[in-house]
Design a protein around this motif. Structure first.
Motif, PDB file in Angstrom:
ATOM      1  N   PHE A 149       0.867  -1.004  -0.090  1.00 26.58           N
ATOM      2  CA  PHE A 149      -0.009   0.013  -0.057  1.00 26.58           C
ATOM      3  C   PHE A 149       1.091   1.164  -0.272  1.00 26.58           C
ATOM      4  N   ARG A 150       1.957   1.095   0.752  1.00 27.54           N
ATOM      5  CA  ARG A 150       2.893   2.367   0.723  1.00 27.54           C
ATOM      6  C   ARG A 150       3.625   2.486  -0.673  1.00 27.54           C
ATOM      7  N   SER A 151       3.864   1.613  -1.207  1.00 30.44           N
ATOM      8  CA  SER A 151       4.234   1.626  -2.728  1.00 30.44           C
ATOM      9  C   SER A 151       3.561   2.205  -3.746  1.00 30.44           C
ATOM     10  N   LEU A 152       2.109   1.862  -3.583  1.00 27.76           N
ATOM     11  CA  LEU A 152       0.903   2.529  -4.323  1.00 27.76           C
ATOM     12  C   LEU A 152       1.005   3.892  -4.132  1.00 27.76           C
TER      13      LEU A 152
ATOM     14  N   TYR B  54      -3.201  19.945 -10.076  1.00 29.75           N
ATOM     15  CA  TYR B  54      -2.243  19.396  -9.243  1.00 29.75           C
ATOM     16  C   TYR B  54      -2.498  19.475  -7.748  1.00 29.75           C
ATOM     17  N   ARG B  55      -2.744  20.546  -7.310  1.00 24.31           N
ATOM     18  CA  ARG B  55      -3.444  20.657  -5.998  1.00 24.31           C
ATOM     19  C   ARG B  55      -4.662  20.016  -5.586  1.00 24.31           C
ATOM     20  N   LYS B  56      -5.474  19.788  -6.515  1.00 26.54           N
ATOM     21  CA  LYS B  56      -6.835  19.190  -6.001  1.00 26.54           C
ATOM     22  C   LYS B  56      -6.453  17.819  -6.217  1.00 26.54           C
ATOM     23  N   ALA B  57      -5.663  17.078  -6.603  1.00 25.48           N
ATOM     24  CA  ALA B  57      -5.410  15.603  -6.625  1.00 25.48           C
ATOM     25  C   ALA B  57      -4.573  15.394  -5.610  1.00 25.48           C
ATOM     26  N   LEU B  58      -3.426  16.288  -5.150  1.00 25.54           N
ATOM     27  CA  LEU B  58      -2.851  16.044  -3.992  1.00 25.54           C
ATOM     28  C   LEU B  58      -3.987  16.355  -2.668  1.00 25.54           C
ATOM     29  N   ALA B  59      -4.857  17.134  -2.599  1.00 23.98           N
ATOM     30  CA  ALA B  59      -5.678  17.315  -1.386  1.00 23.98           C
ATOM     31  C   ALA B  59      -6.547  16.067  -1.355  1.00 23.98           C
ATOM     32  N   ALA B  60      -7.149  15.635  -2.540  1.00 28.04           N
ATOM     33  CA  ALA B  60      -7.609  14.133  -2.270  1.00 28.04           C
ATOM     34  C   ALA B  60      -7.188  13.011  -1.877  1.00 28.04           C
ATOM     35  N   LEU B  61      -5.902  13.080  -2.003  1.00 33.18           N
ATOM     36  CA  LEU B  61      -5.108  11.805  -1.761  1.00 33.18           C
ATOM     37  C   LEU B  61      -4.807  12.286  -0.295  1.00 33.18           C
ATOM     38  N   SER B  62      -4.391  13.562   0.238  1.00 31.42           N
ATOM     39  CA  SER B  62      -4.189  13.479   1.615  1.00 31.42           C
ATOM     40  C   SER B  62      -5.426  13.448   2.358  1.00 31.42           C
ATOM     41  N   SER B  63      -6.650  13.610   1.850  1.00 33.47           N
ATOM     42  CA  SER B  63      -7.906  13.731   2.577  1.00 33.47           C
ATOM     43  C   SER B  63      -8.205  12.036   2.566  1.00 33.47           C
ATOM     44  N   ASN B  64      -7.947  11.303   1.838  1.00 34.64           N
ATOM     45  CA  ASN B  64      -8.565   9.810   1.838  1.00 34.64           C
ATOM     46  C   ASN B  64      -7.699   8.955   2.637  1.00 34.64           C
ATOM     47  N   TYR B  65      -6.214   9.348   2.590  1.00 38.72           N
ATOM     48  CA  TYR B  65      -5.449   8.704   3.636  1.00 38.72           C
ATOM     49  C   TYR B  65      -4.606   9.309   4.573  1.00 38.72           C
ATOM     50  N   GLY B  66      -5.458  10.482   5.248  1.00 39.51           N
ATOM     51  CA  GLY B  66      -4.716  11.367   6.066  1.00 39.51           C
ATOM     52  C   GLY B  66      -4.081  10.847   7.318  1.00 39.51           C
ATOM     53  N   ASP B  67      -4.549   9.532   7.482  1.00 37.93           N
ATOM     54  CA  ASP B  67      -3.928   9.107   8.803  1.00 37.93           C
ATOM     55  C   ASP B  67      -2.639   8.351   8.764  1.00 37.93           C
ATOM     56  N   ARG B  68      -2.195   8.166   7.457  1.00 34.76           N
ATOM     57  CA  ARG B  68      -0.977   7.488   7.069  1.00 34.76           C
ATOM     58  C   ARG B  68       0.234   8.468   6.791  1.00 34.76           C
TER      59      ARG B  68
ATOM     60  N   ALA C  36       1.257   9.094   3.188  1.00 32.46           N
ATOM     61  CA  ALA C  36       0.451   9.963   2.675  1.00 32.46           C
ATOM     62  C   ALA C  36       0.630  11.478   3.015  1.00 32.46           C
ATOM     63  N   ALA C  37       0.946  11.617   4.045  1.00 35.72           N
ATOM     64  CA  ALA C  37       1.566  13.079   4.700  1.00 35.72           C
ATOM     65  C   ALA C  37       2.304  13.752   3.456  1.00 35.72           C
ATOM     66  N   ILE C  38       3.217  13.140   2.742  1.00 34.15           N
ATOM     67  CA  ILE C  38       3.910  13.815   1.756  1.00 34.15           C
ATOM     68  C   ILE C  38       2.922  14.499   0.671  1.00 34.15           C
ATOM     69  N   ALA C  39       1.685  14.202   0.484  1.00 33.63           N
ATOM     70  CA  ALA C  39       1.039  15.029  -0.337  1.00 33.63           C
ATOM     71  C   ALA C  39       0.403  16.421   0.235  1.00 33.63           C
ATOM     72  N   ARG C  40       0.207  16.354   1.713  1.00 36.81           N
ATOM     73  CA  ARG C  40       0.089  17.269   2.314  1.00 36.81           C
ATOM     74  C   ARG C  40       1.199  18.553   2.403  1.00 36.81           C
TER      75      ARG C  40
END
Length: 459
Positions: free
Chosen positions: A14-17, A41-55, A58-62
């Protein structure tokens, strides 16, 4: 979800994905030619950070979103955006701290810490005029960021000491300077805007006697190179100044513009010895200015090394480190058979303003030095232009304030200034005309002699 019997554990897969998705988004953002690629790009990063915000991975997106916010905040222009994103860095700093606290000991937290340190880093730079007048206070420009208190010392310097060349990456020269006994030590409280940005302010420096000095500034009271941010600037205090027209040099007083008669000028030549890796100075000639403060520079080999002047006049002394760029070739003579032709070829006017930057509506004070009589006429023409600009500025400012009386007062002052300037030009022209009249007027000698009574005619 993949079965637990796969070759790689579920967490690693999952981390690799997530890492793969971040690389894909970065690649698409880099090669995209769309005008809205930053928003996408900002919208896609925000979606990734919101869906997996506890990992943590995934904090790299934030973090990348905060990096974009930091870039936008650094593009702030105070001349165009007075209140727009001025305090954007404060919000970025707050979000970075939250990211560090939420995911400690992670790659995202380490990168967030480095970005926050760049925002909170202390910056300090102090600059003065290269030459200041003796006994008169002068200004120093302080450019700072995240600094509340400024400490500075005035250190007397001498020719060839450690203050000339300071390596900012080595602490040894700084230690030699900080151990010097200062002439003055002052503490100044700097204005705080609270926006984490770089600001500039002018501070007052008390007048100093004639000599060479260095202003050493520090963010800390101890002037410690390992802990404090240090800034060093050198300057001279003297009344000696000069300007030149090719090989003709005129030495004048910096404040009054009067010539310095009988000024003693020692010419030095500095060469660099590649064997010893040191600069060597040797004396060339000693020149003495005439009653007009003028000297004619002889032919010198400027290709051997740089030329420097050491000037002494009465109790004043000036030996700048800046080289003089002399013209090679035979020096022209100031003598001319036709005075009008010389006036036409050598007319020059030098203008000196009292400072380099002014506030809106502030009066500009300047001095003018005319090298020839035609230069004096040019000074009068400049006075007419200044008076017209003064009147125009007075009318504009009065229209803003709706105060016609202020405009009339300023217009009267401009006309008075114009009359004084034109009076000076007329006086110079009149004195020149009278001198020409006296030189061209025939000389007549009258004498009285007693007559012989025997040769007198009858009544």
């Amino acid at each position: 979800r993949p079965p637990r019997s796969t070759l790689f554990p579920y967490t690693t897969l999952f981390r690799s994905l997530i890492d793969l998705e971040l690389e894909r988004l970065e690649y698409m953002h880099r090669i995209s030619v769309s005008d809205e690629k930053d928003q996408a790009y900002r919208k896609a990063l925000a979606a990734l950070s919101s869906n997996y915000g506890d990992r943590p991975d995934a904090a790299i997106a934030r973090l990348r979103i905060l990096t974009m916010d930091h870039q936008d905040a650094m593009a702030y222009d105070p001349e165009q955006h007075r209140t727009g994103n001025r305090f954007a860095l404060v919000q970025v700093q707050k979000d970075l701290r939250e990211l560090e606290a939420k995911f400690p000991n992670s790659n995202a937290a380490a990168m967030a810490f480095n970005l926050r340190q760049s925002i909170e880093r202390s910056q300090l730079q102090v600059r003065t005029e290269n030459v200041n007048l003796p006994g008169q206070p002068f200004r120093a420009l302080v450019t700072y960021g995240n600094v509340s208190t400024l400490h500075y010392r005035i250190i007397p310097t001498r020719e060839g000491d450690a203050t000339e060349d300071v390596d900012p990456w080595s602490s040894d020269p700084w230690l030699r300077i900080t151990n010097r006994k200062p002439l003055h030590e002052v503490t100044v409280q700097l204005p705080q805007a609270g926006d984490l940005r770089q600001h500039s302010v002018e501070i007052k420096v008390d007048g100093l006697p004639i000599g060479a000095y260095a202003l050493l500034a520090s963010t800390g009271e101890g002037f410690t190179p390992e802990k404090d941010v240090l800034s060093l600037t050198r300057f001279d205090v003297t009344s000696i100044g000069w300007f030149n027209n090719q090989n003709h040099y005129f030495f004048v007083d910096r404040e009054t513009g009067y010539p310095l008669p009988q000024a003693n000028v020692q010419v030095w030549q500095s060469t660099y010895d590649y064997g010893t890796r040191k600069r060597t100075d040797k004396k060339l000639q000693v020149l003495t200015a005439d009653l007009d403060g003028h000297i004619t520079m002889p032919n010198l080999d400027v290709h051997t090394g740089i030329i420097r002047f050491e000037v002494n006049w009465q109790k004043d002394h000036y030996f700048p480190s800046e080289p003089q760029y002399l013209t090679s070739g035979p020096a022209e003579t100031t003598e001319s058979k036709d005075s009008k032709d010389y006036e036409r070829k050598n007319q020059q006017l030098y203008l000196f303003s009292d400072r380099s930057i002014y506030r809106p509506g502030q009066i500009i004070h300047f001095k003018g030095l005319a090298q020839t009589t035609m230069g004096t006429v040019a000074l009068g023409a400049g006075a007419i232009d200044d008076a017209a600009a003064w009147i125009l500025l007075a009318v504009v400012l009065a229209s803003f304030d709706d105060q016609p009386a202020h405009a009339l007062i300023n217009i009267g002052g401009a006309l008075g200034f114009l009359l004084v300037a034109l009076g000076i030009v007329e006086l110079v022209a009149y004195s020149k005309a009278k001198s020409q009249e006296r030189s061209s007027r025939p000389r007549v000698r009258a004498a009285r002699r007693r007559l012989d009574p025997r040769r007198q005619r009858p009544q």
